[in-house]
Design a protein around this motif. Structure first.
Motif, PDB file in Angstrom:
ATOM      1  N   SER A  24      52.789  29.986   0.541  1.00  0.00           N
ATOM      2  CA  SER A  24      53.703  28.859   0.695  1.00  0.00           C
ATOM      3  C   SER A  24      54.920  29.077  -0.191  1.00  0.00           C
ATOM      4  CB  SER A  24      53.006  27.551   0.317  1.00  0.00           C
ATOM      5  OG  SER A  24      52.560  27.587  -1.025  1.00  0.00           O
ATOM      6  N   GLY A  25      56.016  28.562   0.237  1.00  0.00           N
ATOM      7  CA  GLY A  25      57.211  28.612  -0.588  1.00  0.00           C
ATOM      8  C   GLY A  25      58.251  29.611  -0.170  1.00  0.00           C
ATOM      9  N   ARG A  26      57.912  30.498   0.778  1.00  0.00           N
ATOM     10  CA  ARG A  26      58.915  31.431   1.258  1.00  0.00           C
ATOM     11  C   ARG A  26      58.425  32.150   2.508  1.00  0.00           C
ATOM     12  NH1 ARG A  26      61.445  34.354  -1.911  1.00  0.00           N
ATOM     13  NH2 ARG A  26      62.336  35.358  -0.079  1.00  0.00           N
ATOM     14  N   THR A  27      59.373  32.746   3.209  1.00  0.00           N
ATOM     15  CA  THR A  27      59.000  33.632   4.308  1.00  0.00           C
ATOM     16  C   THR A  27      58.715  35.012   3.730  1.00  0.00           C
ATOM     17  OG1 THR A  27      61.305  34.206   4.673  1.00  0.00           O
ATOM     18  CG2 THR A  27      60.427  32.365   5.939  1.00  0.00           C
ATOM     19  N   LEU A  28      58.043  35.838   4.496  1.00  0.00           N
ATOM     20  CA  LEU A  28      57.547  37.105   3.956  1.00  0.00           C
ATOM     21  C   LEU A  28      58.241  38.340   4.519  1.00  0.00           C
ATOM     22  CD1 LEU A  28      53.769  36.207   3.860  1.00  0.00           C
ATOM     23  CD2 LEU A  28      55.365  36.341   1.942  1.00  0.00           C
ATOM     24  N   THR A  29      59.200  38.148   5.371  1.00  0.00           N
ATOM     25  CA  THR A  29      59.917  39.299   5.926  1.00  0.00           C
ATOM     26  C   THR A  29      60.532  40.110   4.789  1.00  0.00           C
ATOM     27  OG1 THR A  29      60.411  38.052   7.927  1.00  0.00           O
ATOM     28  CG2 THR A  29      61.735  40.014   7.504  1.00  0.00           C
ATOM     29  N   GLY A  30      60.262  41.432   4.812  1.00  0.00           N
ATOM     30  CA  GLY A  30      60.802  42.312   3.791  1.00  0.00           C
ATOM     31  C   GLY A  30      59.914  42.493   2.581  1.00  0.00           C
ATOM     32  N   TYR A  31      58.826  41.757   2.522  1.00  0.00           N
ATOM     33  CA  TYR A  31      57.921  41.851   1.384  1.00  0.00           C
ATOM     34  C   TYR A  31      56.649  42.606   1.772  1.00  0.00           C
ATOM     35  CZ  TYR A  31      60.812  38.505  -1.092  1.00  0.00           C
ATOM     36  OH  TYR A  31      61.855  37.900  -1.725  1.00  0.00           O
ATOM     37  N   VAL A  32      55.905  42.945   0.737  1.00  0.00           N
ATOM     38  CA  VAL A  32      54.608  43.591   0.914  1.00  0.00           C
ATOM     39  C   VAL A  32      53.537  42.659   0.355  1.00  0.00           C
ATOM     40  CG1 VAL A  32      53.139  45.490   0.135  1.00  0.00           C
ATOM     41  CG2 VAL A  32      55.501  45.938   0.835  1.00  0.00           C
ATOM     42  N   ARG A  61      53.045  45.982   4.726  1.00  0.00           N
ATOM     43  CA  ARG A  61      54.462  45.646   4.729  1.00  0.00           C
ATOM     44  C   ARG A  61      54.651  44.643   5.850  1.00  0.00           C
ATOM     45  NH1 ARG A  61      58.960  47.867   2.655  1.00  0.00           N
ATOM     46  NH2 ARG A  61      57.923  49.820   2.075  1.00  0.00           N
ATOM     47  N   TRP A  62      55.104  43.444   5.491  1.00  0.00           N
ATOM     48  CA  TRP A  62      55.033  42.308   6.403  1.00  0.00           C
ATOM     49  C   TRP A  62      55.793  42.522   7.699  1.00  0.00           C
ATOM     50  CZ3 TRP A  62      51.499  38.753   5.611  1.00  0.00           C
ATOM     51  CH2 TRP A  62      51.512  37.605   6.408  1.00  0.00           C
ATOM     52  N   GLY A  63      57.027  42.943   7.628  1.00  0.00           N
ATOM     53  CA  GLY A  63      57.843  43.070   8.829  1.00  0.00           C
ATOM     54  C   GLY A  63      57.394  44.217   9.725  1.00  0.00           C
ATOM     55  N   ALA A  64      57.251  45.396   9.146  1.00  0.00           N
ATOM     56  CA  ALA A  64      56.907  46.588   9.918  1.00  0.00           C
ATOM     57  C   ALA A  64      55.416  46.692  10.216  1.00  0.00           C
ATOM     58  CB  ALA A  64      57.346  47.839   9.160  1.00  0.00           C
ATOM     59  N   ARG A  65      54.613  45.899   9.528  1.00  0.00           N
ATOM     60  CA  ARG A  65      53.141  45.922   9.663  1.00  0.00           C
ATOM     61  C   ARG A  65      52.552  47.276   9.272  1.00  0.00           C
ATOM     62  NH1 ARG A  65      51.411  41.381  13.740  1.00  0.00           N
ATOM     63  NH2 ARG A  65      53.407  40.390  14.147  1.00  0.00           N
ATOM     64  N   THR A  66      53.245  48.005   8.445  1.00  0.00           N
ATOM     65  CA  THR A  66      52.704  49.260   7.910  1.00  0.00           C
ATOM     66  C   THR A  66      51.592  48.940   6.934  1.00  0.00           C
ATOM     67  OG1 THR A  66      54.960  50.116   8.025  1.00  0.00           O
ATOM     68  CG2 THR A  66      53.348  51.434   6.824  1.00  0.00           C
ATOM     69  N   CYS A 106      44.853  38.101  -3.554  1.00  0.00           N
ATOM     70  CA  CYS A 106      46.003  38.527  -2.781  1.00  0.00           C
ATOM     71  C   CYS A 106      47.225  38.466  -3.692  1.00  0.00           C
ATOM     72  CB  CYS A 106      46.195  37.664  -1.538  1.00  0.00           C
ATOM     73  SG  CYS A 106      46.340  35.891  -1.822  1.00  0.00           S
ATOM     74  N   ALA A 107      48.208  39.310  -3.375  1.00  0.00           N
ATOM     75  CA  ALA A 107      49.386  39.418  -4.228  1.00  0.00           C
ATOM     76  C   ALA A 107      50.605  39.808  -3.409  1.00  0.00           C
ATOM     77  CB  ALA A 107      49.136  40.457  -5.325  1.00  0.00           C
ATOM     78  N   LEU A 108      51.766  39.506  -3.953  1.00  0.00           N
ATOM     79  CA  LEU A 108      53.030  39.771  -3.271  1.00  0.00           C
ATOM     80  C   LEU A 108      53.854  40.773  -4.076  1.00  0.00           C
ATOM     81  CD1 LEU A 108      55.382  37.229  -1.605  1.00  0.00           C
ATOM     82  CD2 LEU A 108      56.309  38.750  -3.326  1.00  0.00           C
ATOM     83  N   ASN A 109      54.463  41.693  -3.370  1.00  0.00           N
ATOM     84  CA  ASN A 109      55.255  42.775  -3.967  1.00  0.00           C
ATOM     85  C   ASN A 109      56.624  42.788  -3.302  1.00  0.00           C
ATOM     86  OD1 ASN A 109      56.367  45.276  -4.546  1.00  0.00           O
ATOM     87  ND2 ASN A 109      54.560  46.442  -4.013  1.00  0.00           N
ATOM     88  N   ARG A 110      57.665  42.741  -4.111  1.00  0.00           N
ATOM     89  CA  ARG A 110      59.023  42.689  -3.566  1.00  0.00           C
ATOM     90  C   ARG A 110      59.617  44.078  -3.344  1.00  0.00           C
ATOM     91  NH1 ARG A 110      60.376  37.194  -5.169  1.00  0.00           N
ATOM     92  NH2 ARG A 110      58.899  36.544  -6.762  1.00  0.00           N
ATOM     93  N   TYR A 142      53.020  44.257  -8.313  1.00  0.00           N
ATOM     94  CA  TYR A 142      52.909  42.970  -7.634  1.00  0.00           C
ATOM     95  C   TYR A 142      53.202  41.863  -8.631  1.00  0.00           C
ATOM     96  CZ  TYR A 142      50.860  45.513  -3.767  1.00  0.00           C
ATOM     97  OH  TYR A 142      50.665  46.380  -2.714  1.00  0.00           O
ATOM     98  N   ASP A 143      54.127  40.986  -8.280  1.00  0.00           N
ATOM     99  CA  ASP A 143      54.558  40.003  -9.274  1.00  0.00           C
ATOM    100  C   ASP A 143      54.162  38.574  -8.969  1.00  0.00           C
ATOM    101  OD1 ASP A 143      58.042  40.501  -8.252  1.00  0.00           O
ATOM    102  OD2 ASP A 143      56.271  39.840  -7.160  1.00  0.00           O
ATOM    103  N   VAL A 144      53.514  38.330  -7.858  1.00  0.00           N
ATOM    104  CA  VAL A 144      52.970  37.002  -7.586  1.00  0.00           C
ATOM    105  C   VAL A 144      51.524  37.173  -7.163  1.00  0.00           C
ATOM    106  CG1 VAL A 144      53.190  34.860  -6.278  1.00  0.00           C
ATOM    107  CG2 VAL A 144      55.236  36.190  -6.831  1.00  0.00           C
ATOM    108  N   TRP A 145      50.645  36.439  -7.817  1.00  0.00           N
ATOM    109  CA  TRP A 145      49.208  36.571  -7.562  1.00  0.00           C
ATOM    110  C   TRP A 145      48.611  35.213  -7.218  1.00  0.00           C
ATOM    111  CZ3 TRP A 145      46.362  41.140  -7.898  1.00  0.00           C
ATOM    112  CH2 TRP A 145      47.078  42.256  -8.335  1.00  0.00           C
ATOM    113  N   GLY A 146      47.628  35.250  -6.341  1.00  0.00           N
ATOM    114  CA  GLY A 146      46.906  34.032  -6.030  1.00  0.00           C
ATOM    115  C   GLY A 146      45.624  33.934  -6.825  1.00  0.00           C
TER     116      GLY A 146
END
Length: 123
Positions: free
Chosen positions: A24-32, A51-56, A96-100, A110-114
């Motif tokens: 929650s709080g943002r879209t994920l295009t361009g993030y991992v 990788r969110w956009g390319a689904r790699t 789960c975690a988010l990587n810019r 990864y700088d955001v963790w759940g």
């Protein structure tokens, strides 16, 4: 940005389990987005990344062929981890975690963790 992992539980060896991570709080295009796990007394370990956009995708050798990381096609901000043929050594708290930056197996990238969800596999 907030991440919340859920779906953990106790399963028998050889069974399957699906974890979800709601963002929650943002879209994920361009993030991992990645999954990590930590067993008692062990360091946090990379599991898989997407990788969110390319689904790699990128998998740890220990789960390759058994786990699948993906996006929920119906909900564009939900990350999934389908775990098949579970083994007792898969027992851990899963995060789960988010990587810019990019696909990475390094936790410090990864700088955001759940909050994690416990998975216990009984033999």
């Amino acid at each position: 940005v907030q991440l919340q992992a859920f779906g953990g539980g106790v399963v028998q060896s050889g069974r399957l389990l699906r974890l979800s991570c709601a963002v929650s709080g943002r879209t994920l295009t361009g993030y991992v987005m990645g999954w990590f796990r930590q067993a008692p007394g062990k360091e946090r370990e990379f599991v898989a990344a997407l990788r969110w956009g390319a689904r790699t995708t990128y998998y740890a050798d220990s789960v390759k062929g058994r786990f699948t990381i993906s996006r929920d096609n119906a909900k564009n901000t939900v990350l999934l981890l389908q775990m098949y043929s579970l083994k007792p050594e898969d027992t851990a708290v899963y995060y789960c975690a988010l990587n810019r930056e990019g696909l990475s197996n390094v936790a410090t990238d990864y700088d955001v963790w759940g909050v994690g969800t416990q998975v216990t596999v009984s033999s």
